[in-house]
Design an enzyme around this catalytic site. Sequence first.
Site, short mmCIF file in Angstrom:
data_model
loop_
_atom_site.label_atom_id
_atom_site.label_comp_id
_atom_site.label_asym_id
_atom_site.label_seq_id
_atom_site.Cartn_x
_atom_site.Cartn_y
_atom_site.Cartn_z
N ASN A 1 -36.13 71.23 -5.65
CA ASN A 1 -36.25 69.78 -5.43
C ASN A 1 -37.69 69.35 -5.18
O ASN A 1 -37.96 68.17 -5.00
CB ASN A 1 -35.37 69.32 -4.25
N SER B 1 -12.56 77.89 -5.96
CA SER B 1 -13.41 78.91 -6.60
C SER B 1 -14.89 78.59 -6.38
O SER B 1 -15.71 79.51 -6.25
CB SER B 1 -13.09 79.00 -8.09
N TYR C 1 -25.81 58.79 3.40
CA TYR C 1 -26.38 57.89 4.41
C TYR C 1 -26.27 56.45 3.92
O TYR C 1 -26.07 56.20 2.73
CB TYR C 1 -27.86 58.22 4.70
N GLY D 1 -16.71 70.53 1.12
CA GLY D 1 -17.39 70.37 -0.17
C GLY D 1 -18.14 71.63 -0.54
O GLY D 1 -18.61 72.36 0.33
N LYS E 1 -32.43 69.12 -10.93
CA LYS E 1 -32.85 70.24 -10.07
C LYS E 1 -32.74 71.62 -10.74
O LYS E 1 -33.64 72.43 -10.57
CB LYS E 1 -32.05 70.23 -8.76
N ASN F 1 -12.91 73.27 0.03
CA ASN F 1 -13.21 72.48 -1.17
C ASN F 1 -11.97 72.30 -2.03
O ASN F 1 -11.08 73.15 -2.03
CB ASN F 1 -14.31 73.18 -2.00
N ARG F 2 -11.94 71.15 -2.71
CA ARG F 2 -10.84 70.88 -3.64
C ARG F 2 -10.73 72.01 -4.67
O ARG F 2 -9.65 72.53 -4.93
CB ARG F 2 -11.12 69.52 -4.34
N THR F 3 -11.87 72.41 -5.22
CA THR F 3 -11.91 73.54 -6.15
C THR F 3 -12.34 74.78 -5.36
O THR F 3 -13.53 74.99 -5.12
CB THR F 3 -12.92 73.25 -7.29
P1 ATR Z 1 -23.64 67.54 -4.84
O1 ATR Z 1 -24.70 68.14 -5.73
O2 ATR Z 1 -24.09 66.28 -4.15
O3 ATR Z 1 -23.05 68.53 -3.91
P2 ATR Z 1 -21.45 67.83 -6.66
O4 ATR Z 1 -22.01 69.14 -7.07
O5 ATR Z 1 -20.94 66.90 -7.70
O6 ATR Z 1 -22.52 67.01 -5.85
O7 ATR Z 1 -20.30 68.11 -5.56
C1 ATR Z 1 -19.54 67.08 -5.06
C2 ATR Z 1 -18.57 67.66 -4.00
O8 ATR Z 1 -17.66 66.60 -3.63
C3 ATR Z 1 -17.71 68.80 -4.51
O9 ATR Z 1 -17.41 69.65 -3.43
C4 ATR Z 1 -16.48 68.06 -5.00
O10 ATR Z 1 -15.31 68.86 -5.05
P3 ATR Z 1 -15.04 69.76 -6.37
O11 ATR Z 1 -15.98 70.90 -6.30
O12 ATR Z 1 -13.61 70.16 -6.26
O13 ATR Z 1 -15.31 68.86 -7.55
C5 ATR Z 1 -16.33 67.04 -3.90
N1 ATR Z 1 -15.50 65.91 -4.35
C6 ATR Z 1 -15.82 64.94 -5.20
N2 ATR Z 1 -14.79 64.09 -5.37
C7 ATR Z 1 -13.76 64.57 -4.62
C8 ATR Z 1 -12.41 64.17 -4.36
N3 ATR Z 1 -11.91 63.05 -4.92
N4 ATR Z 1 -11.68 64.91 -3.50
C9 ATR Z 1 -12.19 66.02 -2.92
N5 ATR Z 1 -13.43 66.47 -3.12
C10 ATR Z 1 -14.22 65.75 -3.96
#
Ligand code: ATR
Length: 286
Positions: free
Chosen positions: A88, A162, A229, A132, A67, A158-160
């Site tokens: 997309n 920032s 889904y 997320g 993308k 979100n886990r991260t």
């Molecule tokens: P997409 O494009 O589908 O959004 P991505 O950019 O890889 O995919 O994002 C995945 C999301 O799932 C992110 O918010 C990620 O958190 P981080 O930004 O901290 O990486 C979240 N995610 C993936 N695995 C995770 C986990 N084990 N615990 C918590 N969040 C998770």
Amino acid sequence: MSQPLKLTVFGNPIAHSISPLVHSVFAAQTGIAVDYGRIKVEGSFKDAATAFFEAGGVGCNVTVPCKPDAFALVDHCTKSAEIAQVVNTIKLEVAADGTRTLLGDNTDGRGLFTDLVRLQAPLAGSNILIIGAGGATRGIVPPLLDPEVGIARITIVNRTVSKAQDIIADMQALQLGSKVELSACSFAELKPEAYSVIINATSLSLKGELPEIKDELYRQARFAYDLFYTPQGTTVFTEHCKALGVPAVYDGLGMLVGQAALSFALWTGVMPDVGAALAQVRAQLG
Ligand code: ATR
């Protein structure tokens, strides 16, 4: 009889993409013939897309991880793509003098939004929690900021942290005239307030895992949606929400069909009936 429109989806992996199925349902519904394929991108997206359009392609969808490359390739963009900074959907445009240009769009956010409206999600005045902050969240937030929708607050957890903060800063920089109060936090910082709508935009359901959200937050929610889904319409997240009593719970197939319908409309000028197509896609997947 005119030739079917040559369309495709680019990505990697791509073998399991259901976009060809979804677009065949739209074709049958609208009477517009399409020849919709799948192309796995192993090298340069630009080379693969250029070859496709030179070979008679008129439009394509683009999925992970191509993308951002699609955004870089197109000659001009819709506002949705400009805001999301990822594309997309691409449409080949041919001017009267034969000049060929590529238009990029991002239909993911509007695809979710139309699905939320179709499902009568309680958006007006709502306090929304988005779990997320990846590419998916970046796409879905902009339509939710429209002042006419009337959402009161959106929290991105979100886990991260920032990454959530970056999305909010980017949305605020766009000055969309939104009155929605935006905030970002970590799972540990998440306040136990009443979120009426909870959207799971993490990739956790893919792995059969749940986000670290306290049960009491689900118990207060009125509507929950997983962007992931399954053919059956249930994910680990939707099952968890149902078990905790959320009255309206959905998986993301409607968003997928919704974003595909907006792509189809860009290419053909005809908007498919999303609800009818969704029922057929679900039945064929099952
Ligand atoms: P997409 O494009 O589908 O959004 P991505 O950019 O890889 O995919 O994002 C995945 C999301 O799932 C992110 O918010 C990620 O958190 P981080 O930004 O901290 O990486 C979240 N995610 C993936 N695995 C995770 C986990 N084990 N615990 C918590 N969040 C998770």
